[in-house]
Design a protein around this motif. Structure first.
Motif, PDB file in Angstrom:
ATOM      1  N   ARG A  38     126.703  52.183  64.736  1.00 27.51           N
ATOM      2  CA  ARG A  38     126.291  50.909  65.346  1.00 27.51           C
ATOM      3  C   ARG A  38     125.106  51.173  66.270  1.00 27.51           C
ATOM      4  O   ARG A  38     125.046  52.202  66.942  1.00 27.51           O
ATOM      5  CB  ARG A  38     127.478  50.242  66.033  1.00 27.51           C
ATOM      6  N   GLN A  73     122.907  50.872  69.519  1.00 28.23           N
ATOM      7  CA  GLN A  73     123.170  50.672  70.940  1.00 28.23           C
ATOM      8  C   GLN A  73     121.886  50.197  71.601  1.00 28.23           C
ATOM      9  O   GLN A  73     120.821  50.783  71.412  1.00 28.23           O
ATOM     10  CB  GLN A  73     123.621  51.964  71.610  1.00 28.23           C
ATOM     11  N   ALA A 101     120.704  49.346  75.491  1.00 29.06           N
ATOM     12  CA  ALA A 101     121.086  49.468  76.896  1.00 29.06           C
ATOM     13  C   ALA A 101     120.033  48.791  77.761  1.00 29.06           C
ATOM     14  O   ALA A 101     118.851  49.130  77.682  1.00 29.06           O
ATOM     15  CB  ALA A 101     121.235  50.937  77.284  1.00 29.06           C
ATOM     16  N   ASN A 113     129.979  47.154  79.014  1.00 22.84           N
ATOM     17  CA  ASN A 113     129.505  47.259  77.634  1.00 22.84           C
ATOM     18  C   ASN A 113     130.269  46.298  76.749  1.00 22.84           C
ATOM     19  O   ASN A 113     131.392  45.896  77.062  1.00 22.84           O
ATOM     20  CB  ASN A 113     129.516  48.703  77.115  1.00 22.84           C
ATOM     21  N   VAL A 150     131.208  45.515  72.573  1.00 27.62           N
ATOM     22  CA  VAL A 150     131.266  46.031  71.208  1.00 27.62           C
ATOM     23  C   VAL A 150     131.300  44.819  70.283  1.00 27.62           C
ATOM     24  O   VAL A 150     132.244  44.027  70.325  1.00 27.62           O
ATOM     25  CB  VAL A 150     132.502  46.924  70.991  1.00 27.62           C
ATOM     26  N   LYS A 171     126.346  47.782  70.042  1.00 27.51           N
ATOM     27  CA  LYS A 171     126.956  48.115  71.326  1.00 27.51           C
ATOM     28  C   LYS A 171     125.910  47.757  72.370  1.00 27.51           C
ATOM     29  O   LYS A 171     124.848  48.368  72.423  1.00 27.51           O
ATOM     30  CB  LYS A 171     127.307  49.597  71.406  1.00 27.51           C
ATOM     31  N   VAL A 179     124.975  47.645  76.220  1.00 33.36           N
ATOM     32  CA  VAL A 179     125.336  48.285  77.484  1.00 33.36           C
ATOM     33  C   VAL A 179     124.475  47.685  78.582  1.00 33.36           C
ATOM     34  O   VAL A 179     123.264  47.557  78.420  1.00 33.36           O
ATOM     35  CB  VAL A 179     125.122  49.819  77.406  1.00 33.36           C
ATOM     36  N   GLU A 204     125.693  54.766  68.159  1.00 32.80           N
ATOM     37  CA  GLU A 204     127.055  55.258  68.341  1.00 32.80           C
ATOM     38  C   GLU A 204     127.582  55.649  66.963  1.00 32.80           C
ATOM     39  O   GLU A 204     127.535  54.851  66.032  1.00 32.80           O
ATOM     40  CB  GLU A 204     127.939  54.187  68.958  1.00 32.80           C
TER      41      GLU A 204
END
Length: 134
Positions: free
Chosen positions: A2, A4, A6, A36, A38, A45, A47, A64
């Motif tokens: 997946r 991510q 951030a 975070n 999901v 994801k 964050v 991830e």
């Protein structure tokens, strides 16, 4: 695997409320200054780091993964392409013990491939490893 994303946010509570509504899922993990999400579809994801006054909204990007073999594959691909990278084993970052491979793009943006091994009660471990908020 997946993707991510951030982000640095000025107000974590406002951001959590907004992203809960637009993503249609509650925060997966909430800690002081950190949250975070999901999302299953699309595989994401998200964050959030509370960082009032941060110069950049984008903190870092990553993937991830489920198995360490995926981390080794990423490290092998980077090495074959002569891309500088760092392998980390069982480091604590973002309230989780993780194995990861980290690389920085030419302008300094961090990319990571990581696998969460278990939750951690602390954001960092001692000694501090290279992590997204450092």
């Amino acid at each position: 695997m997946r993707l991510q994303l951030a982000l640095n946010v000025a107000n974590l509570e406002e951001a959590v409320d907004y992203y809960t509504r637009i993503l249609g899922v509650a925060a997966h993990k909430r800690e002081p200054g950190y949250a975070n999400f999901v999302v299953e579809d699309p595989a994401l994801k998200l964050v959030l780091f509370e960082a009032p006054g941060a110069a950049e909204r984008l903190n870092h990007l990553g993937f991830e993964v489920i198995a360490d073999v995926d981390l080794q594959s990423a490290a092998d691909r980077l090495a074959a392409a002569d891309v500088e990278h760092v392998n980390q084993s069982e480091g604590v970052c973002c309230y989780a013990k993780q194995n990861k491979v980290i690389s920085y793009d030419p302008q300094g943006l961090m990319w990571e491939w990581y696998r969460v091994l278990e939750d951690s009660p602390t954001f960092f471990a001692e000694p501090q490893v290279t992590c997204c908020a450092s």
